[in-house]
Design a protein around this motif. Structure first.
Motif, PDB file in Angstrom:
ATOM      1  N   ASP A   1       0.820  -1.215   0.000  1.00  0.00           N
ATOM      2  CA  ASP A   1       0.000   0.000   0.000  1.00  0.00           C
ATOM      3  C   ASP A   1       0.858   1.271   0.000  1.00  0.00           C
ATOM      4  N   PHE A   2       1.667   1.426  -1.041  1.00  0.00           N
ATOM      5  CA  PHE A   2       2.420   2.671  -1.207  1.00  0.00           C
ATOM      6  C   PHE A   2       2.479   3.004  -2.688  1.00  0.00           C
ATOM      7  N   ALA A   3       2.583   4.299  -2.985  1.00  0.00           N
ATOM      8  CA  ALA A   3       2.529   4.791  -4.368  1.00  0.00           C
ATOM      9  C   ALA A   3       3.940   4.825  -4.952  1.00  0.00           C
ATOM     10  N   CYS A   4       4.048   4.304  -6.182  1.00  0.00           N
ATOM     11  CA  CYS A   4       5.312   4.325  -6.911  1.00  0.00           C
ATOM     12  C   CYS A   4       5.068   4.932  -8.289  1.00  0.00           C
ATOM     13  N   THR A   5       5.965   5.782  -8.726  1.00  0.00           N
ATOM     14  CA  THR A   5       5.834   6.406 -10.041  1.00  0.00           C
ATOM     15  C   THR A   5       6.575   5.578 -11.082  1.00  0.00           C
ATOM     16  N   PRO A   6       5.903   5.153 -12.176  1.00  0.00           N
ATOM     17  CA  PRO A   6       6.611   4.464 -13.250  1.00  0.00           C
ATOM     18  C   PRO A   6       7.675   5.396 -13.841  1.00  0.00           C
ATOM     19  N   PRO A   7       8.919   4.956 -13.955  1.00  0.00           N
ATOM     20  CA  PRO A   7       9.979   5.874 -14.384  1.00  0.00           C
ATOM     21  C   PRO A   7       9.829   6.355 -15.824  1.00  0.00           C
ATOM     22  N   HIS A   8       9.154   5.543 -16.679  1.00  0.00           N
ATOM     23  CA  HIS A   8       8.969   5.989 -18.067  1.00  0.00           C
ATOM     24  C   HIS A   8       7.962   7.133 -18.177  1.00  0.00           C
ATOM     25  N   ASP A   9       7.267   7.434 -17.072  1.00  0.00           N
ATOM     26  CA  ASP A   9       6.305   8.554 -17.082  1.00  0.00           C
ATOM     27  C   ASP A   9       6.952   9.892 -16.749  1.00  0.00           C
ATOM     28  N   VAL A  10       8.171   9.864 -16.219  1.00  0.00           N
ATOM     29  CA  VAL A  10       8.710  11.115 -15.665  1.00  0.00           C
ATOM     30  C   VAL A  10      10.146  11.420 -16.092  1.00  0.00           C
ATOM     31  N   PRO A  11      10.515  11.150 -17.344  1.00  0.00           N
ATOM     32  CA  PRO A  11      11.870  11.544 -17.746  1.00  0.00           C
ATOM     33  C   PRO A  11      12.021  13.061 -17.641  1.00  0.00           C
ATOM     34  N   GLY A  12      13.186  13.512 -17.153  1.00  0.00           N
ATOM     35  CA  GLY A  12      13.426  14.944 -17.000  1.00  0.00           C
ATOM     36  C   GLY A  12      12.979  15.508 -15.663  1.00  0.00           C
ATOM     37  N   THR A  13      12.430  14.660 -14.795  1.00  0.00           N
ATOM     38  CA  THR A  13      11.926  15.094 -13.490  1.00  0.00           C
ATOM     39  C   THR A  13      12.981  14.862 -12.410  1.00  0.00           C
ATOM     40  N   PRO A  14      13.125  15.753 -11.441  1.00  0.00           N
ATOM     41  CA  PRO A  14      13.995  15.464 -10.297  1.00  0.00           C
ATOM     42  C   PRO A  14      13.528  14.184  -9.600  1.00  0.00           C
ATOM     43  N   PHE A  15      14.425  13.208  -9.439  1.00  0.00           N
ATOM     44  CA  PHE A  15      13.979  11.901  -8.941  1.00  0.00           C
ATOM     45  C   PHE A  15      13.436  11.993  -7.518  1.00  0.00           C
ATOM     46  N   ARG A  16      13.918  12.933  -6.735  1.00  0.00           N
ATOM     47  CA  ARG A  16      13.416  13.051  -5.356  1.00  0.00           C
ATOM     48  C   ARG A  16      11.959  13.511  -5.311  1.00  0.00           C
ATOM     49  N   ASP A  17      11.489  14.128  -6.385  1.00  0.00           N
ATOM     50  CA  ASP A  17      10.085  14.570  -6.437  1.00  0.00           C
ATOM     51  C   ASP A  17       9.110  13.416  -6.667  1.00  0.00           C
ATOM     52  N   VAL A  18       9.634  12.264  -7.087  1.00  0.00           N
ATOM     53  CA  VAL A  18       8.736  11.149  -7.450  1.00  0.00           C
ATOM     54  C   VAL A  18       9.125   9.868  -6.713  1.00  0.00           C
TER      55      VAL A  18
END
Length: 403
Positions: free
Chosen positions: A155-172
């Motif tokens: 029960d925790f949220a994970c961001t698929p990495p292919h959805d967020v190229p160019g994003t600061p990794f700490r934000d996701v």
């Protein structure tokens, strides 16, 4: 009658202003795919429920007729099946990407499409350094691997990495959705940060950087879940014998749970340089002793994630001239008639570089069935098709003549 589904992953797109408001499907020279549309019946298929993320795992399961809201348990556990990892009750499985981080930015989801040989060395190194009785890393294909946490809470949220190229990794980074999952969420976060420290000077990465390639300098676990309870295609639709052909662990894993034979083709990469001819031949050969074949081609999706319009157009032309042409020619020679369906699982628009949940176009050709007037296969003409907008198991039942 026998059945073959040809799935061009992420093939559909959105009109691009720089290309005369055309999509790659509209720009591609694809006479054989268009032939299927012209001589078949078409429509649109909703593959992703509004409540779910538009991932390939969701969309491909939906194409095969699964009620994904009921049976989906995460991407990692599906891929576990494809690499032969048997999950125990309480085992939390997660897809574990090798990614490239540049500074604080998540540069790409694939570590520059690292080779399976390089990736295996890295994953085994991480398992030696970070694995223990409760944490285990398993190597898969290219950047796609498996993390298993015994007793983990999903029960925790994970961001698929292919959805967020160019994003600061700490934000996701992972975020817990309940107090019970906080410890698991913290563990995953810790593994990400430790992996970055361990991998920054790994010999594989030093060589990759010297060669001008992106390093695999971080893991990115996501899509947590437990072993799913999926009925087989035989149980759902009475299909006695079926097969899946794909370069992608995820699709092979769906096939395992669906009771399909997994046929692996030498030189199948999941990219534009995949062995198209080998996969087409394997599909035709499989039709001789299987009732249904699911032929999955990944290349268009990867080109969409890269935002490469010309490459995506080329992958569609490769699918047409190197796969569909051969299948049309060879199935026409068979004694038993063969029904052919063509469709993507979801759009991967080049402008967005990620998946969307828009309905996808499909065409179904069955020898002797009347055509419906659709002339070309793209994102728009099939909307006029006689089959309309389908969802749930309506597509597969229509294809199998059970609707």
């Amino acid at each position: 009658m026998k059945y073959i589904i040809i799935l061009g992953d992420g093939m559909s797109d959105e009109p691009l202003a720089a290309y005369g408001n055309k999509t790659p499907l509209q720009m591609a020279n694809k006479p054989h795919i268009d032939w299927l549309a012209k001589h078949g019946q078409s429509g649109m298929l909703k593959t992703v429920p509004e409540t779910m993320h538009p991932g390939s795992e969701i969309a491909n399961m939906a194409v095969l007729g699964y009620d994904v809201e009921k049976v989906f348990e995460g991407r990692g556990v599906i891929e576990a099946a494809s690499i032969g990892v048997e999950l125990e009750p309480g085992d939390l499985g997660m897809r574990c990407n090798l990614i490239c981080v540049e500074g604080d930015i998540l540069k790409n989801h694939s570590a520059g499409h690292i080779s399976s040989e390089e990736a295996e060395v890295i994953i085994r190194f991480l398992d030696e350094k970070l694995g223990n009785d409760n944490v285990k890393f398993y190597p898969g294909v290219s950047y796609r691997h498996l993390l298993v946490i015994k007793g983990g809470i999903k029960d925790f949220a994970c961001t698929p990495p292919h959805d967020v190229p160019g994003t600061p990794f700490r934000d996701v980074m992972p975020e817990s959705k309940s107090p019970e999952a906080q410890a698991t969420c913290d563990l995953v976060t810790e593994l990400i940060m430790k992996s970055q420290e361990l991998l920054k000077d790994h010999p594989i990465n030093l060589k990759r950087k010297e060669a001008g390639k992106d390093p695999a300098n971080s893991i990115w676990p996501w899509s947590p879940g437990y072993k799913p309870a999926m009925p087989t295609l035989k149980e759902m639709f009475g299909i006695e014998k079926s097969a899946v052909i794909s370069a992608v662990d995820l699709i092979q894993g769906i096939g395992v749970y669906a009771g399909m034979d997994v046929i692996k083709v030498e030189g199948a990469t999941g990219l534009y340089d995949t062995n198209y001819e080998g996969k087409a031949k394997a599909a035709v050969d499989a039709l001789k002793d299987h009732d249904l074949v699911y032929l999955h081609i990944e290349a268009s999706d990867e080109a969409g994630h890269e935002g490469d319009v010309e490459l995506k157009t080329k992958t569609i032309e490769y699918l047409d001239g190197r796969v569909v042409k051969y299948i049309l020619e060879e199935t026409a020679k068979m004694e038993e008639e063969v029904a052919i369906a063509i469709l993507p699982d979801h759009p991967t628009p080049c402008a967005l570089k990620t998946h969307t949940r828009e309905p996808v176009p499909f065409s179904i050709y069955k020898p002797g069935n009347p055509a419906d007037g659709v002339q070309v296969y793209d994102e728009f003409d099939p909307r006029k098709g006689v089959l309309g907008l389908l969802e749930g198991d309506e597509f597969i039942r229509e294809f199998l003549g059970q609707r």
